[in-house]
Design an enzyme around this catalytic site. Structure first.
Site, PDB file in Angstrom:
ATOM      1  N   ALA A  60       0.900  -1.062  -0.020  1.00 30.33           N
ATOM      2  CA  ALA A  60       0.152   0.127   0.044  1.00 30.33           C
ATOM      3  C   ALA A  60       1.011   1.223   0.049  1.00 30.33           C
ATOM      4  O   ALA A  60       1.937   1.254   0.566  1.00 30.33           O
ATOM      5  CB  ALA A  60      -1.028  -0.166   1.236  1.00 30.33           C
ATOM      6  N   GLY A  61       0.353   2.394  -0.547  1.00 28.34           N
ATOM      7  CA  GLY A  61       0.840   3.751  -0.558  1.00 28.34           C
ATOM      8  C   GLY A  61       1.306   4.342  -1.871  1.00 28.34           C
ATOM      9  O   GLY A  61       1.044   5.478  -2.019  1.00 28.34           O
ATOM     10  N   ASN A  83       8.762   8.996   4.720  1.00 31.12           N
ATOM     11  CA  ASN A  83       7.412   9.759   4.302  1.00 31.12           C
ATOM     12  C   ASN A  83       6.674   9.924   5.502  1.00 31.12           C
ATOM     13  O   ASN A  83       6.981   9.330   6.573  1.00 31.12           O
ATOM     14  CB  ASN A  83       6.508   8.863   3.332  1.00 31.12           C
ATOM     15  CG  ASN A  83       5.623   7.889   3.941  1.00 31.12           C
ATOM     16  OD1 ASN A  83       4.548   8.683   4.536  1.00 31.12           O
ATOM     17  ND2 ASN A  83       5.869   6.488   4.318  1.00 31.12           N
ATOM     18  N   MET A 140       3.441  11.276   4.741  1.00 29.47           N
ATOM     19  CA  MET A 140       2.258  11.663   4.055  1.00 29.47           C
ATOM     20  C   MET A 140       0.987  11.939   5.103  1.00 29.47           C
ATOM     21  O   MET A 140       0.309  12.940   4.699  1.00 29.47           O
ATOM     22  CB  MET A 140       1.868  10.839   3.225  1.00 29.47           C
ATOM     23  CG  MET A 140       3.207  10.191   2.120  1.00 29.47           C
ATOM     24  SD  MET A 140       3.830  11.573   1.209  1.00 29.47           S
ATOM     25  CE  MET A 140       2.547  11.826   0.027  1.00 29.47           C
ATOM     26  N   GLY A 141       0.733  11.197   6.039  1.00 29.75           N
ATOM     27  CA  GLY A 141      -0.456  11.258   6.876  1.00 29.75           C
ATOM     28  C   GLY A 141      -1.902  11.026   6.268  1.00 29.75           C
ATOM     29  O   GLY A 141      -2.808  11.609   6.289  1.00 29.75           O
ATOM     30  N   THR A 172       0.109   9.088  11.841  1.00 26.54           N
ATOM     31  CA  THR A 172      -1.346   9.618  12.381  1.00 26.54           C
ATOM     32  C   THR A 172      -1.194   9.510  13.919  1.00 26.54           C
ATOM     33  O   THR A 172      -0.942   8.372  14.291  1.00 26.54           O
ATOM     34  CB  THR A 172      -2.499   8.542  11.775  1.00 26.54           C
ATOM     35  OG1 THR A 172      -2.501   8.576  10.340  1.00 26.54           O
ATOM     36  CG2 THR A 172      -3.731   9.141  12.456  1.00 26.54           C
ATOM     37  N   ASN A 225       5.362  -2.604   8.753  1.00 26.14           N
ATOM     38  CA  ASN A 225       5.274  -1.110   8.119  1.00 26.14           C
ATOM     39  C   ASN A 225       6.588  -0.618   7.950  1.00 26.14           C
ATOM     40  O   ASN A 225       7.583  -0.911   8.394  1.00 26.14           O
ATOM     41  CB  ASN A 225       4.122  -0.406   8.869  1.00 26.14           C
ATOM     42  CG  ASN A 225       3.451   0.559   8.073  1.00 26.14           C
ATOM     43  OD1 ASN A 225       3.877   1.435   7.289  1.00 26.14           O
ATOM     44  ND2 ASN A 225       2.169   0.566   8.440  1.00 26.14           N
ATOM     45  N   GLY A 257      12.475   0.948   2.721  1.00 31.30           N
ATOM     46  CA  GLY A 257      13.581   0.880   1.707  1.00 31.30           C
ATOM     47  C   GLY A 257      14.715  -0.360   2.305  1.00 31.30           C
ATOM     48  O   GLY A 257      14.423  -0.684   3.541  1.00 31.30           O
ATOM     49  N   GLY A 313      12.389  -3.439   2.687  1.00 33.72           N
ATOM     50  CA  GLY A 313      13.698  -3.779   2.067  1.00 33.72           C
ATOM     51  C   GLY A 313      13.830  -5.091   1.152  1.00 33.72           C
ATOM     52  O   GLY A 313      14.904  -5.317   0.800  1.00 33.72           O
ATOM     53  N   TYR A 367       7.582  -2.146  -2.494  1.00 35.92           N
ATOM     54  CA  TYR A 367       7.419  -0.644  -2.917  1.00 35.92           C
ATOM     55  C   TYR A 367       8.338   0.077  -3.244  1.00 35.92           C
ATOM     56  O   TYR A 367       9.010   0.574  -4.176  1.00 35.92           O
ATOM     57  CB  TYR A 367       6.185  -0.071  -1.920  1.00 35.92           C
ATOM     58  CG  TYR A 367       5.796   1.478  -2.275  1.00 35.92           C
ATOM     59  CD1 TYR A 367       6.154   2.131  -3.462  1.00 35.92           C
ATOM     60  CD2 TYR A 367       5.029   1.983  -1.183  1.00 35.92           C
ATOM     61  CE1 TYR A 367       5.742   3.461  -3.470  1.00 35.92           C
ATOM     62  CE2 TYR A 367       4.666   3.230  -1.555  1.00 35.92           C
ATOM     63  CZ  TYR A 367       5.031   4.164  -2.811  1.00 35.92           C
ATOM     64  OH  TYR A 367       4.549   5.447  -3.010  1.00 35.92           O
ATOM     65  N   SER A 368       9.224   0.814  -2.177  1.00 39.74           N
ATOM     66  CA  SER A 368      10.592   1.713  -2.104  1.00 39.74           C
ATOM     67  C   SER A 368      11.462   1.168  -3.162  1.00 39.74           C
ATOM     68  O   SER A 368      12.000   1.806  -3.954  1.00 39.74           O
ATOM     69  CB  SER A 368      11.039   1.842  -0.803  1.00 39.74           C
ATOM     70  OG  SER A 368       9.933   2.379   0.180  1.00 39.74           O
TER      71      SER A 368
END
Length: 349
Positions: free
Chosen positions: A59-60, A108, A110-111, A173, A235, A257, A286, A307-308
């Site tokens: 996600a993200g 990040n 981002m919130g 958050t 996470n 990452g 990672g 993702y990263s």
């Protein structure tokens, strides 16, 4: 690592959030070819989900489920979109996304910026039918009853997503990670269990890497008690390893990452020991190669998410991981991916 991707190189020259938006627009509007069929050795089942391969998108990247058609053609076995909150929210002030290029990492804060449940649901209603799509659920920053936000997401998206992830581990958050305590967790997961639609798809819980083995064992127990179908481990981290070189290393937010690799593996092993095969585990953090994906599977993961690493390696990373993973499974004599789960670390290669 990997091959040179001119598109990825060009995006890395831009402001991180601008590059992210351009990537979403490209995946939404540029027609991509259908990927080749996956090697049969990679097919697996996770909590009842039939996956053509175990490589998922975390996600993200696609917070608003805008680019599912394009993402479904990059070769992932499953794609997780979100995090989505009941009401739209802008997220934290900019700048809030930082590339730590020297460390192959991202920070990040981002919130949970997203367009809200209604926009999200409308896009899931027209998503590609042949893709396995998950919805990562979050809570609004100003919500007085965060558990109710997760229940709202689960109910609104019932029948639209193949699985759901309860994200209580984002560090961006306020008060969210407090839901990982036992009393709050039992309340949340109990309400989620009551809200689940029969046959509505598995529900996973995404946890932080900054937990002790005892805390992870407690979460495993609470998940089993409340009929959660699996854990996503893990996470982003609030830790800042001393090895970080980038000038952005002191920025607030969650680190992901390559530097997350060690902590994510420790958390995965703790979860695998506590679960003892009773709870499927999806590994994140990672993962940037077939070797790393294979190591997580042998450590107890049924599937992995990336993702990263895509930011540094480009979309071709997905195919490279799958080819390498299939080769490693065959080289070590495993007839299926499932046979390699929890096989333990390699003694030599």
């Amino acid at each position: 690592m990997g091959g040179f991707d001119p598109g990825t190189w060009a995006l890395r020259r831009l402001d991180p959030e601008v590059a992210h938006r351009l990537a979403i627009l490209g995946l939404t509007h540029v027609p991509l070819p259908v990927p080749p069929a996956d090697d049969p050795i990679l097919r697996t089942t996770v909590a009842g989900l039939d996956l053509p391969n175990p490589i998922g998108l975390a996600a993200g990247l696609d917070k608003n489920a805008e680019a599912l058609r394009g993402l479904s053609r990059l070769g992932f076995g499953f794609v997780e979109c979100g995090s989505v909150t009941p009401r739209p929210q802008p997220g934290n002030p900019k700048p809030r996304l930082f590339r730590l290029a020297e460390d192959r990492a991202i920070i990040n804060r981002m919130g949970f910026n997203n367009a809200g449940l209604e926009a999200f649901a409308a896009r899931l209603a027209v998503r590609p039918a042949n893709a396995v799509v998950g919805a990562n659920l979050g809570a609004n920053k100003d919500s007085e009853d965060k558990a109710a936000d997760y229940v709202a997401g689960l109910k609104r998206l019932a029948g639209l997503a193949d699985y759901f992830t309860i994200n209580i581990s984002s560090p961006n958050t306020p008060g969210l990670r407090a839901l990982q305590g036992r009393d709050a967790l039992d309340d949340l997961l109990g309400r989620v269990a009551e809200a689940r639609a029969p046959g509505g798809g598995p529900v996973f819980l995404k946890i932080a890497p900054d937990l002790t083995a005892a805390e992870i064992a407690m979460i495993v127990d609470a998940s089993l008690t409340n009929r959660i179908d699996g854990l996503i481990v893990s996470n982003t981290t609030l830790e800042r390893p001393e090895t970080l070189k980038s000038s952005w290393r002191s920025q607030a937010g969650g680190l992901s990452g390559a530097p997350l690799k060690t902590g994510a593996i420790v958390a995965l092993k703790a979860a695998a020991e506590a679960a003892a095969g009773r709870l499927p585990l999806i590994a994140v953090g990672g993962i940037d190669s077939g070797a790393e994906a294979y190591a997580r599977i042998r450590a107890g993961a049924c599937a992995v998410q990336v993702y990263s690493a895509l930011i540094y390696e480009g979309p071709g990373l997905v195919g490279r991981i799958k080819r390498d993973l299939a080769g490693r499974l065959r080289a070590d004599g495993f007839p299926t991916l499932s046979d390699a789960i929890s096989a333990g670390p390699l003694t030599s290669r």
